[in-house]
Write an enzyme that holds these catalytic residues in place. Sequence first.
Site, PDB file in Angstrom:
ATOM      1  N   THR A 171      41.132  41.875  32.837  1.00 33.09           N
ATOM      2  CA  THR A 171      41.077  40.760  33.796  1.00 33.09           C
ATOM      3  C   THR A 171      39.656  40.296  34.064  1.00 33.09           C
ATOM      4  O   THR A 171      39.455  39.181  34.541  1.00 33.09           O
ATOM      5  CB  THR A 171      41.734  41.154  35.134  1.00 33.09           C
ATOM      6  OG1 THR A 171      41.048  42.290  35.674  1.00 33.09           O
ATOM      7  CG2 THR A 171      43.205  41.486  34.951  1.00 33.09           C
ATOM      8  N   HIS A 183      25.529  40.959  29.476  1.00 35.48           N
ATOM      9  CA  HIS A 183      26.911  40.468  29.390  1.00 35.48           C
ATOM     10  C   HIS A 183      27.444  40.479  27.965  1.00 35.48           C
ATOM     11  O   HIS A 183      26.897  39.807  27.090  1.00 35.48           O
ATOM     12  CB  HIS A 183      27.004  39.041  29.946  1.00 35.48           C
ATOM     13  CG  HIS A 183      28.411  38.517  29.930  1.00 35.48           C
ATOM     14  ND1 HIS A 183      29.253  38.605  31.023  1.00 35.48           N
ATOM     15  CD2 HIS A 183      29.140  37.947  28.948  1.00 35.48           C
ATOM     16  CE1 HIS A 183      30.428  38.101  30.697  1.00 35.48           C
ATOM     17  NE2 HIS A 183      30.388  37.682  29.447  1.00 35.48           N
ATOM     18  N   HIS A 209      33.689  46.710  30.494  1.00 34.72           N
ATOM     19  CA  HIS A 209      33.586  47.800  31.467  1.00 34.72           C
ATOM     20  C   HIS A 209      34.475  48.949  31.023  1.00 34.72           C
ATOM     21  O   HIS A 209      35.587  48.748  30.556  1.00 34.72           O
ATOM     22  CB  HIS A 209      34.003  47.333  32.870  1.00 34.72           C
ATOM     23  CG  HIS A 209      35.318  46.614  32.913  1.00 34.72           C
ATOM     24  ND1 HIS A 209      35.446  45.295  32.540  1.00 34.72           N
ATOM     25  CD2 HIS A 209      36.567  47.032  33.255  1.00 34.72           C
ATOM     26  CE1 HIS A 209      36.707  44.934  32.644  1.00 34.72           C
ATOM     27  NE2 HIS A 209      37.414  45.968  33.077  1.00 34.72           N
ATOM     28  N   CYS A 226      30.282  34.999  36.073  1.00 32.14           N
ATOM     29  CA  CYS A 226      30.883  36.305  35.782  1.00 32.14           C
ATOM     30  C   CYS A 226      30.730  37.228  36.986  1.00 32.14           C
ATOM     31  O   CYS A 226      29.626  37.449  37.479  1.00 32.14           O
ATOM     32  CB  CYS A 226      30.223  36.916  34.543  1.00 32.14           C
ATOM     33  SG  CYS A 226      30.660  38.642  34.285  1.00 32.14           S
TER      34      CYS A 226
HETATM   35  P1  5GP Z   1      40.361  45.254  33.803  1.00 30.86           P
HETATM   36  O1  5GP Z   1      41.739  44.908  34.317  1.00 30.86           O
HETATM   37  O2  5GP Z   1      39.609  43.994  33.378  1.00 30.86           O
HETATM   38  O3  5GP Z   1      40.333  46.327  32.771  1.00 30.86           O
HETATM   39  O4  5GP Z   1      39.586  45.866  35.022  1.00 30.86           O
HETATM   40  C1  5GP Z   1      38.969  45.105  36.015  1.00 30.86           C
HETATM   41  C2  5GP Z   1      38.841  45.998  37.209  1.00 30.86           C
HETATM   42  O5  5GP Z   1      37.896  45.409  38.081  1.00 30.86           O
HETATM   43  C3  5GP Z   1      40.141  46.164  38.000  1.00 30.86           C
HETATM   44  O6  5GP Z   1      40.491  47.546  38.035  1.00 30.86           O
HETATM   45  C4  5GP Z   1      39.805  45.611  39.393  1.00 30.86           C
HETATM   46  O7  5GP Z   1      40.367  46.376  40.433  1.00 30.86           O
HETATM   47  C5  5GP Z   1      38.287  45.660  39.409  1.00 30.86           C
HETATM   48  N1  5GP Z   1      37.656  44.620  40.208  1.00 30.86           N
HETATM   49  C6  5GP Z   1      38.003  43.296  40.253  1.00 30.86           C
HETATM   50  N2  5GP Z   1      37.153  42.638  41.067  1.00 30.86           N
HETATM   51  C7  5GP Z   1      36.279  43.555  41.550  1.00 30.86           C
HETATM   52  C8  5GP Z   1      35.168  43.466  42.442  1.00 30.86           C
HETATM   53  O8  5GP Z   1      34.801  42.411  42.964  1.00 30.86           O
HETATM   54  N3  5GP Z   1      34.489  44.621  42.686  1.00 30.86           N
HETATM   55  C9  5GP Z   1      34.847  45.819  42.125  1.00 30.86           C
HETATM   56  N4  5GP Z   1      34.120  46.887  42.456  1.00 30.86           N
HETATM   57  N5  5GP Z   1      35.887  45.934  41.272  1.00 30.86           N
HETATM   58  C10 5GP Z   1      36.586  44.811  40.991  1.00 30.86           C
HETATM   59 ZN    ZN Z   2      28.947  39.296  32.929  1.00 31.71          ZN
END
Ligand code: 5GP
Ligand code: ZN
Length: 113
Positions: A94, A46, A99, A4
Amino acid sequence: MSDCLFCKIVAGDLPASLVHETGNTLAFRDISPKAPVHVLVIPKAHYANVAELGAADPALAGDVLATAAAVAEKEGVRDTFRLVFNTGAAMGQTVFHVHAHVLGGGRTGFGEV
Ligand code: 5GP
Ligand code: ZN
């Protein structure tokens, strides 16, 4: 969870730009910001999504909200921000470690009407 992304950030195995940390939560800048303020707040433990977190540990879910509020205060958007928990791939999730997106400082591109 060893594979993860956000568990790796918690473990210090992946770098992140930290904004705030408590005993059981972490806040760091989104790597691809969609707004002038775009910070992710996670529990260190997690859980796949906010429903799992809320069912398993409501107090920890509350701590995530408190950290989000502390981030908003620190980032200068205390009274004007959005909090988004994308849940499920079809709704744009994603990373499957729960979060909260703290979004502020302008329109966010997260589907506001
Ligand atoms: P989701 O689409 O799951 O709601 O949000 C995931 C977020 O994680 C996205 O906005 C993406 O830009 C961010 N993200 C993906 N990989 C990383 C990473 O390695 N570091 C950080 N700081 N953010 C990440
Ligand atoms: Zn996790």
